[in-house]
Design an enzyme around this catalytic site. Structure first.
Site, mmCIF file in Angstrom:
data_model
loop_
_atom_site.group_PDB
_atom_site.id
_atom_site.type_symbol
_atom_site.label_atom_id
_atom_site.label_comp_id
_atom_site.label_asym_id
_atom_site.label_seq_id
_atom_site.Cartn_x
_atom_site.Cartn_y
_atom_site.Cartn_z
ATOM 1 N N ASP A 152 -15.950 -0.375 6.754
ATOM 2 C CA ASP A 152 -14.601 -0.167 7.284
ATOM 3 C C ASP A 152 -13.526 -0.537 6.243
ATOM 4 O O ASP A 152 -13.829 -0.959 5.123
ATOM 5 C CB ASP A 152 -14.471 -1.015 8.560
ATOM 6 C CG ASP A 152 -13.634 -0.343 9.637
ATOM 7 O OD1 ASP A 152 -12.798 0.497 9.299
ATOM 8 O OD2 ASP A 152 -13.819 -0.700 10.818
ATOM 9 N N ASP A 207 -9.327 6.244 15.015
ATOM 10 C CA ASP A 207 -10.353 6.112 16.055
ATOM 11 C C ASP A 207 -10.152 7.063 17.229
ATOM 12 O O ASP A 207 -9.034 7.259 17.704
ATOM 13 C CB ASP A 207 -10.344 4.680 16.598
ATOM 14 C CG ASP A 207 -10.836 3.679 15.575
ATOM 15 O OD1 ASP A 207 -11.050 4.064 14.408
ATOM 16 O OD2 ASP A 207 -11.014 2.504 15.941
HETATM 17 C C1 GLA Z 1 -12.209 0.392 13.108
HETATM 18 C C2 GLA Z 1 -13.170 1.576 13.061
HETATM 19 C C3 GLA Z 1 -13.914 1.666 14.380
HETATM 20 C C4 GLA Z 1 -14.680 0.376 14.641
HETATM 21 C C5 GLA Z 1 -13.722 -0.797 14.602
HETATM 22 C C6 GLA Z 1 -14.454 -2.138 14.618
HETATM 23 O O1 GLA Z 1 -11.206 0.595 14.027
HETATM 24 O O2 GLA Z 1 -12.477 2.765 12.798
HETATM 25 O O3 GLA Z 1 -14.794 2.781 14.378
HETATM 26 O O4 GLA Z 1 -15.683 0.238 13.662
HETATM 27 O O5 GLA Z 1 -12.918 -0.804 13.426
HETATM 28 O O6 GLA Z 1 -13.593 -3.224 14.550
#
Ligand code: GLA
Length: 407
Positions: A152, A207
């Site tokens: 990430d 997301d």
């Molecule tokens: C980010 C990523 C998500 C998930 C969260 C976890 O938002 O884009 O897919 O992995 O972090 O904290």
């Protein structure tokens, strides 16, 4: 001496990032990776017992047989601090037997094991990030038997994005264990332009949420909807392909949308040749959800070895037609009604001319006749003589596979 100091790193980086190192050579994801990821349903509320039951359901539901492979723990698996020697440790309450034992369990059920961390000082949920620990974390993952790393981009300050991901990739390679590398910087730095030589898949957007058409604010941020993500994919389709997949984020099938919306979401992700990461509670999935996620005819579209992402044509009355070239000159068609009202399609096949310079596809339905199979109804529907007549409810799709007739 000069040459030793300056040439060695050059040779090293040529090995890893030049001609000897490329996704094609590793070939870890010749088709889009398929699996399950904990985040969409559980966020950080995970525990070994619950996850073992989830692994069992992964197998008993038929997901494994349908082609899903990776069981991925997202954020929240770690203790809040590294140990005295600087190593990451699994949260001892959530994973009383440690991470190696859980990885062994995943492997014992014939699956591959994936884990999550972040290029920054902390993960997005505030657990220890990898920054400055790339090689030791990679060695630890390899010692546990990790097969997939989602990486990430929170708390990264001024880190250079491509360089940070290249460093982690080099660390994974140095372990000698094949580990699929899933880049997750939300499309912020146009990863389709540089990540193809670094990770097997790279997120192209922020997301997802279990909302089909509307982006619903969650206070300080607004996640994407299914259609807002879809709309960002077509312009980058040319970057998609074997071992370097555009990743429009994990699936929300079974997480509260309608059955038609779930079918549309899954079908459209298959049309995009997207990685397929189920994000629902596998222990409790309904028969309809299981049927969608394990639809082998749609999965075959997603996993088509050409790895070509669909392009869009507009039909009358704002119905979209997504077209995906397949192997053996096959074509997948996805009629998509994104409106709130049902729509009627009455399409004379002979009026349709389709060409796609990217894949070399060119079809004139007035001079060619193809057979039609409906991939959601699992039915043959004759040929492209005459008209295609159907009604599409709101937010629904019809997915067809067209094949040239064998003489
Ligand atoms: C980010 C990523 C998500 C998930 C969260 C976890 O938002 O884009 O897919 O992995 O972090 O904290």
């Amino acid at each position: 001496m000069k040459c030793f100091r300056f040439c060695l790193p050059a040779v090293f980086s040529l090995f890893f990032f030049g001609t000897s190192f490329s996704q094609t050579h590793l070939n870890l994801a010749p088709t889009p990776p398929m699996g399950f990821n904990t985040w969409n349903t559980f966020q950080t509320k995970i525990s070994e017992d619950m996850l073992r039951a989830m692994v069992d359901s992964f197998v008993s539901s038929g997901m494994r047989e349908a082609g899903y492979q990776y069981f991925v723990l997202d954020d929240g698996w770690m203790a809040m601090e590294r140990d005295n020697s600087g190593s990451l440790v699994a949260d001892p309450v959530k994973f009383p037997h440690g991470m190696k034992a859980f990885a062994d369990y995943v492997h014992s059920r014939g699956l591959k094991f994936g884990i999550y961390n972040c290029a920054g000082s902390k993960t997005c949920a505030g657990y220890p990030g990898t920054r400055g620990h790339e090689y030791e974390d990679a060695r630890l993952y390899a010692s546990w038997g990790v097969d997939f790393l989602k990486y990430d981009w929170c708390n990264t300050d001024s880190l250079n994005t491509p360089e940070a991901y290249k460093t982690m990739r080099a660390a994974l390679i140095a372990t000698g264990r094949p580990i699929v590398f899933s880049i997750c910087e939300w499309g912020d730095h146009k990863p389709w332009l540089w990540a193809g030589g670094v990770g097997e898949l790279y997120r192209t957007t922020g997301d997802i949420s279990a909302s089909f058409a509307v982006r619903i604010s969650r206070g300080d941020w607004t996640p994407q909807s299914v259609t807002s993500i879809l709309d960002l994919q077509e312009s980058i389709r040319k970057y998609n392909g074997p071992n370097h997949w555009n990743d429009p984020d994990m699936l929300e099938v079974g997480n509260g949308m309608t059955d038609d919306e779930d079918k549309a979401h899954f079908s459209l992700w298959c049309m995009l040749a997207a990685p397929l990461a189920a994000g629902n509670d596998l222990r409790k999935m309904s028969a309809q959800t299981r049927e969608i996620l394990t639809n082998r005819e749609l999965i075959a579209v997603d996993q088509d070895p050409r790895g070509i992402s669909a392009f869009k044509m507009m039909l009358a009355d704002s119905v979209e037609l997504w077209v995906k070239p397949l192997k053996n000159n096959g074509i997948a068609f996805c009629f998509f009604n994104r409106s709130e009202r049902s729509k009627k399609i009455d399409l004379p096949w002979k009026d349709l001319n389709i060409s796609d310079p990217l894949s070399g596809l060119a079809i004139h339905f007035d001079s060619e006749q193809l057979s039609i199979r409906d991939l959601l109804l699992h039915k043959d529907l004759g040929t492209t003589l005459g008209n295609f007549n159907r009604t599409l409810p709101a937010h629904s799709v019809i997915v067809l596979k067209l094949s040239h007739l064998v003489n």
